[in-house]
Design a protein around this motif. Structure first.
Motif, PDB file in Angstrom:
ATOM      1  N   GLY A 145      43.379  28.446  14.885  1.00  0.00           N
ATOM      2  CA  GLY A 145      44.429  27.441  14.776  1.00  0.00           C
ATOM      3  C   GLY A 145      44.184  26.201  15.622  1.00  0.00           C
ATOM      4  N   GLY A 146      42.990  25.694  15.603  1.00  0.00           N
ATOM      5  CA  GLY A 146      42.672  24.481  16.349  1.00  0.00           C
ATOM      6  C   GLY A 146      42.178  24.747  17.765  1.00  0.00           C
ATOM      7  N   ALA A 147      42.431  25.933  18.286  1.00  0.00           N
ATOM      8  CA  ALA A 147      41.930  26.287  19.612  1.00  0.00           C
ATOM      9  C   ALA A 147      40.458  26.680  19.486  1.00  0.00           C
ATOM     10  N   PRO A 148      39.706  26.579  20.568  1.00  0.00           N
ATOM     11  CA  PRO A 148      38.305  27.009  20.502  1.00  0.00           C
ATOM     12  C   PRO A 148      38.211  28.506  20.237  1.00  0.00           C
ATOM     13  N   SER A 149      37.113  28.910  19.612  1.00  0.00           N
ATOM     14  CA  SER A 149      36.925  30.340  19.359  1.00  0.00           C
ATOM     15  C   SER A 149      36.805  31.057  20.693  1.00  0.00           C
ATOM     16  N   GLY A 150      37.043  32.339  20.659  1.00  0.00           N
ATOM     17  CA  GLY A 150      36.930  33.104  21.887  1.00  0.00           C
ATOM     18  C   GLY A 150      37.468  34.504  21.713  1.00  0.00           C
ATOM     19  N   VAL A 151      37.652  35.172  22.825  1.00  0.00           N
ATOM     20  CA  VAL A 151      38.097  36.552  22.847  1.00  0.00           C
ATOM     21  C   VAL A 151      39.376  36.637  23.676  1.00  0.00           C
ATOM     22  N   ILE A 152      40.343  37.380  23.156  1.00  0.00           N
ATOM     23  CA  ILE A 152      41.627  37.543  23.828  1.00  0.00           C
ATOM     24  C   ILE A 152      41.923  39.031  23.975  1.00  0.00           C
ATOM     25  N   TRP A 153      42.357  39.425  25.161  1.00  0.00           N
ATOM     26  CA  TRP A 153      42.843  40.785  25.372  1.00  0.00           C
ATOM     27  C   TRP A 153      44.250  40.829  24.788  1.00  0.00           C
ATOM     28  N   ASP A 154      44.457  41.632  23.746  1.00  0.00           N
ATOM     29  CA  ASP A 154      45.738  41.677  23.044  1.00  0.00           C
ATOM     30  C   ASP A 154      46.221  43.116  22.850  1.00  0.00           C
ATOM     31  N   VAL A 155      45.906  43.967  23.821  1.00  0.00           N
ATOM     32  CA  VAL A 155      46.341  45.358  23.782  1.00  0.00           C
ATOM     33  C   VAL A 155      47.798  45.400  24.246  1.00  0.00           C
ATOM     34  N   ASP A 156      48.616  46.121  23.501  1.00  0.00           N
ATOM     35  CA  ASP A 156      50.011  46.286  23.884  1.00  0.00           C
ATOM     36  C   ASP A 156      50.054  46.937  25.271  1.00  0.00           C
ATOM     37  N   PRO A 157      50.676  46.285  26.244  1.00  0.00           N
ATOM     38  CA  PRO A 157      50.695  46.844  27.601  1.00  0.00           C
ATOM     39  C   PRO A 157      51.447  48.175  27.706  1.00  0.00           C
ATOM     40  N   ARG A 158      52.221  48.521  26.692  1.00  0.00           N
ATOM     41  CA  ARG A 158      52.943  49.800  26.690  1.00  0.00           C
ATOM     42  C   ARG A 158      52.131  50.915  26.043  1.00  0.00           C
ATOM     43  N   ASP A 159      50.949  50.590  25.501  1.00  0.00           N
ATOM     44  CA  ASP A 159      50.122  51.583  24.816  1.00  0.00           C
ATOM     45  C   ASP A 159      49.356  52.416  25.839  1.00  0.00           C
ATOM     46  N   GLY A 160      49.867  53.598  26.096  1.00  0.00           N
ATOM     47  CA  GLY A 160      49.231  54.487  27.062  1.00  0.00           C
ATOM     48  C   GLY A 160      47.974  55.163  26.553  1.00  0.00           C
ATOM     49  N   THR A 161      47.644  54.981  25.262  1.00  0.00           N
ATOM     50  CA  THR A 161      46.428  55.577  24.718  1.00  0.00           C
ATOM     51  C   THR A 161      45.225  54.663  24.900  1.00  0.00           C
ATOM     52  N   SER A 162      45.468  53.422  25.275  1.00  0.00           N
ATOM     53  CA  SER A 162      44.391  52.447  25.439  1.00  0.00           C
ATOM     54  C   SER A 162      44.160  52.152  26.917  1.00  0.00           C
ATOM     55  N   ALA A 163      42.937  51.754  27.223  1.00  0.00           N
ATOM     56  CA  ALA A 163      42.667  51.245  28.570  1.00  0.00           C
ATOM     57  C   ALA A 163      43.541  50.015  28.793  1.00  0.00           C
ATOM     58  N   GLN A 164      43.943  49.812  30.033  1.00  0.00           N
ATOM     59  CA  GLN A 164      44.761  48.661  30.404  1.00  0.00           C
ATOM     60  C   GLN A 164      44.112  47.983  31.614  1.00  0.00           C
ATOM     61  N   PRO A 165      44.128  46.654  31.645  1.00  0.00           N
ATOM     62  CA  PRO A 165      43.441  45.933  32.724  1.00  0.00           C
ATOM     63  C   PRO A 165      43.929  46.281  34.128  1.00  0.00           C
ATOM     64  N   GLU A 166      45.200  46.614  34.265  1.00  0.00           N
ATOM     65  CA  GLU A 166      45.730  46.931  35.593  1.00  0.00           C
ATOM     66  C   GLU A 166      45.170  48.246  36.131  1.00  0.00           C
ATOM     67  N   GLU A 167      44.911  49.190  35.225  1.00  0.00           N
ATOM     68  CA  GLU A 167      44.436  50.506  35.648  1.00  0.00           C
ATOM     69  C   GLU A 167      42.918  50.630  35.598  1.00  0.00           C
ATOM     70  N   GLU A 168      42.272  49.950  34.649  1.00  0.00           N
ATOM     71  CA  GLU A 168      40.818  50.017  34.494  1.00  0.00           C
ATOM     72  C   GLU A 168      40.252  48.609  34.285  1.00  0.00           C
ATOM     73  N   PRO A 169      40.276  47.802  35.330  1.00  0.00           N
ATOM     74  CA  PRO A 169      39.822  46.414  35.169  1.00  0.00           C
ATOM     75  C   PRO A 169      38.368  46.294  34.719  1.00  0.00           C
ATOM     76  N   ASP A 170      37.505  47.201  35.157  1.00  0.00           N
ATOM     77  CA  ASP A 170      36.091  47.140  34.755  1.00  0.00           C
ATOM     78  C   ASP A 170      35.934  47.413  33.258  1.00  0.00           C
ATOM     79  N   VAL A 171      36.749  48.310  32.736  1.00  0.00           N
ATOM     80  CA  VAL A 171      36.707  48.641  31.318  1.00  0.00           C
ATOM     81  C   VAL A 171      37.200  47.451  30.496  1.00  0.00           C
ATOM     82  N   ALA A 172      38.307  46.860  30.912  1.00  0.00           N
ATOM     83  CA  ALA A 172      38.849  45.694  30.201  1.00  0.00           C
ATOM     84  C   ALA A 172      37.848  44.533  30.234  1.00  0.00           C
ATOM     85  N   ARG A 173      37.252  44.299  31.375  1.00  0.00           N
ATOM     86  CA  ARG A 173      36.252  43.221  31.505  1.00  0.00           C
ATOM     87  C   ARG A 173      35.050  43.490  30.603  1.00  0.00           C
TER      88      ARG A 173
END
Length: 118
Positions: free
Chosen positions: A14-42
């Motif tokens: 939508g006019g913004a530069p291409s890139g990557v966005i972390w868009d995991v639902d923060p309530r999803d306990g089945t997925s890694a989350q940046p607060e708990e596993e920052p190395d995994v999210a990175r």
């Protein structure tokens, strides 16, 4: 050495530069989350970025696309960052319909997602 699974969606930037966005639902306990596993999210963001750049290097115009990371799964005990990075790269290639142009491999040095050798 365990592998990981990453799910992504490709959207128009939508006019913004291409890139990557972390868009995991923060309530999803089945997925890694940046607060708990920052190395995994990175590692997931790095892998999707590598995939996007590799696809651009192949000649596909990705300027109007954003890669949204929507889920990251792994075995907390024995999955290393290279597995998450490779899985995110492969998920990005797959979302663009180009996974057949990539090769996943792993050895004692870690996991890799690279363009398939011709």
């Amino acid at each position: 050495m365990a592998f990981a699974e990453v799910r992504v969606e490709i959207t128009q930037a939508g006019g913004a530069p291409s890139g990557v966005i972390w868009d995991v639902d923060p309530r999803d306990g089945t997925s890694a989350q940046p607060e708990e596993e920052p190395d995994v999210a990175r590692a997931a963001v790095e892998g999707a970025t590598i995939g996007l750049q590799t696809i651009a290097d192949m000649g596909l115009d990705v300027a109007a696309h954003t890669v949204r990371i929507t889920w990251v799964g792994m075995n907390v005990v024995d999955t290393e960052a290279s597995a998450v990075r490779a899985a995110a790269c492969a998920a990005t290639a797959d979302a663009f319909g180009l996974l057949d142009l990539f090769e996943l491999s792993g050895d004692a040095q870690g996991w890799r997602c690279e363009p398939r050798r011709r």
